[in-house]
Design an enzyme around this catalytic site. Sequence first.
Site, mmCIF file in Angstrom:
data_model
loop_
_atom_site.group_PDB
_atom_site.id
_atom_site.type_symbol
_atom_site.label_atom_id
_atom_site.label_comp_id
_atom_site.label_asym_id
_atom_site.label_seq_id
_atom_site.Cartn_x
_atom_site.Cartn_y
_atom_site.Cartn_z
ATOM 1 N N GLY A 318 80.849 62.375 67.696
ATOM 2 C CA GLY A 318 81.739 63.360 67.123
ATOM 3 C C GLY A 318 82.539 62.784 65.962
ATOM 4 O O GLY A 318 82.063 61.933 65.204
ATOM 5 N N SER A 319 83.767 63.233 65.841
ATOM 6 C CA SER A 319 84.585 62.847 64.691
ATOM 7 C C SER A 319 85.022 61.395 64.712
ATOM 8 O O SER A 319 85.537 60.896 63.705
ATOM 9 C CB SER A 319 85.813 63.758 64.599
ATOM 10 N N THR A 320 84.836 60.675 65.832
ATOM 11 C CA THR A 320 85.146 59.251 65.824
ATOM 12 C C THR A 320 84.192 58.495 64.888
ATOM 13 O O THR A 320 84.456 57.339 64.539
ATOM 14 C CB THR A 320 85.034 58.649 67.236
ATOM 15 N N PHE A 321 83.109 59.155 64.470
ATOM 16 C CA PHE A 321 82.114 58.553 63.579
ATOM 17 C C PHE A 321 82.486 58.697 62.105
ATOM 18 O O PHE A 321 81.854 58.099 61.237
ATOM 19 C CB PHE A 321 80.768 59.229 63.852
ATOM 20 N N LYS A 322 83.495 59.477 61.812
ATOM 21 C CA LYS A 322 83.792 59.810 60.412
ATOM 22 C C LYS A 322 84.217 58.602 59.597
ATOM 23 O O LYS A 322 83.984 58.561 58.374
ATOM 24 C CB LYS A 322 84.859 60.901 60.354
#
Length: 629
Positions: A318-322
């Site tokens: 999810g957004s932890t990959f951004k």
Amino acid sequence: MRREQGKRAVFTRRILLVGAAKAAVMGALGARLYQLQVVEGERFRTLADENRISVRLIPPPRGRLLDRFGEPIAANRLNWRAMLVAERTDDVGATLTTFSEIVPLTEADRARIERELRRRRRFVPVVVRDHLAWEEMARLEVNAPDLPGILTDVGQSRIYPGGEAFAHVIGYVAPPAEADLDGDPMLELPGIRVGRAGLERAHDRALRGRAGTVRLEVNAVGRVIRELAREEGTPGQDVTTSLDAGLQQFAAERIAEESAAAVVLDARNGEVMAMVSSPSFDPSLFDSGVSAAQWREWTTNRRAPLINKAIAGLYAPGSTFKMVVALAALEARVVSPGERIFCAGLTELGDAKFHCWRRGGHGWLDMREAIKQSCDCYFYEAAKRTGIDRIAAMSNRFGLGVEPAIELPGARPGLVPTRAWKRATQGVPWQQGETLVHGIGQGFIQTTPLQLAVMTARMVNGGRAIEPHLTRAIGGQLVRGARPEDWPMVGIPEAHLKLMRDAMGGVVNERGGTAWASRLPPDVGASMGGKTGTTQVRRITMAERERGLRRQQDLPYEWRHHALFVGFAPVENPVYACAVIIEHGGGGSAAAAPVARDIMAETLLRDPARRDSAPAPSLQVAAAERRER
């Protein structure tokens, strides 16, 4: 006269022939005796001794597993056993019946005992019951006159003081299976145990030790007459881990009601301070034997209590990959830190629409604000400009999609897709829309909580490619270096890493950040940075989006989003990195961030990475008071 002389001649010849035959036989016997007594005498004396003397192995005590402060997290205890020697009782059945009135025996126990009695000689002891309580031992001793043939024995069994909180990390021991037999005769001894999972398996040889020997004089049928000599073995070596037992227990209790996992690392050198997976199991059950009912309960539980989700659970980040997408875009020079990209709430690509989590959009954002507010449209554009192969290469540098170095068996590498991967596995080309989806950590990509903690640690420790590990010392000898300079660099400019740390600090500590509600309490004396993440477990239809999404708590459990959070602290000088996932938790900011906040607060209060001894009582009291508040 001539006839008499002829008879004498025949008789004489016969006597001579018989005498010659006897001489030949006696000569052969003499030669054979000479060979046996003189030529091969030494060999037969040795064989005679071997028939008289029996050399038997003595299993050594298994080494302990210790936390970083020397507290045992896997140890041994005396295991009192009741044995039956059949030749010492006239009626085995009556003895077992009397025994069962004092210490209950199940039908399975009786069947096992009878089976072993048939297989063994009557003077060989057979285990009737092991793991006897002290009260049971006392009752047996009091009733000893009524229990002919029953004797008590003591061995060792494995205990786990932390119970379920440590089960997935420590693992468990069990009787060796056929595949475990590696030529070590000690593994064939009754009652021996080997590591079957976790650190028990990873360090089994060191923990196992070396068997001792005892020389016994036995009679012709193998009964022991007396002990001649004894050589004690070498106990198994103690293994010191990097875990803080108190922090591990706290983290396990914090996520106990969830299907979840949490990892805390020393971001400077990769030491694992805590690693928990929930639900869990009691590892001591494997030592005494798991019942069929218990095994069915574990294997049919949809929350998979036997799987260590921290190293084997695969989830879209999810957004932890951004932050990884942002670093790839910066390195490719397709986006600059100050460039502002407009978010209208959706991004169109051909006929497809890619929505932002905020209906109506975020407006104009630079990179820092996009991370702080977790804008999806910004990262759709950043990913489209960067390309999936550059994103994948950056992911690998931060430990995603590669085999983890941790010593635990069963750790999975996850998946970071590339164009070549899709062509090889699915036989079709990569689509640009898939790049956009991967820009927000969805799609084919799969990671583990441990990998996300490693990613965060490398991002905040100055770019050192630390590897996670749980072992500090074996037998008192250090096995891994603890200095940050022992680890290579990932090759990212410090300015780019500083931007990520600053943006993650804004996520938690500034209004508008997605984890503003989960900042650390003032009494901790430090601040935390981090990033929330929410991953869909099913596709949301356009009809659902148009009529408005239902609240996550109103959805069936299996339809709810996974909730993630990665974090580090202190923001000014990072020491710890963590990752938390709550399966079907609904949202990263609502479910995972508060858990990470509490675990990080406990970590900072205990501060295990900066201390060589156990926390002082005053610190433990302070932690307890804070938890009560």
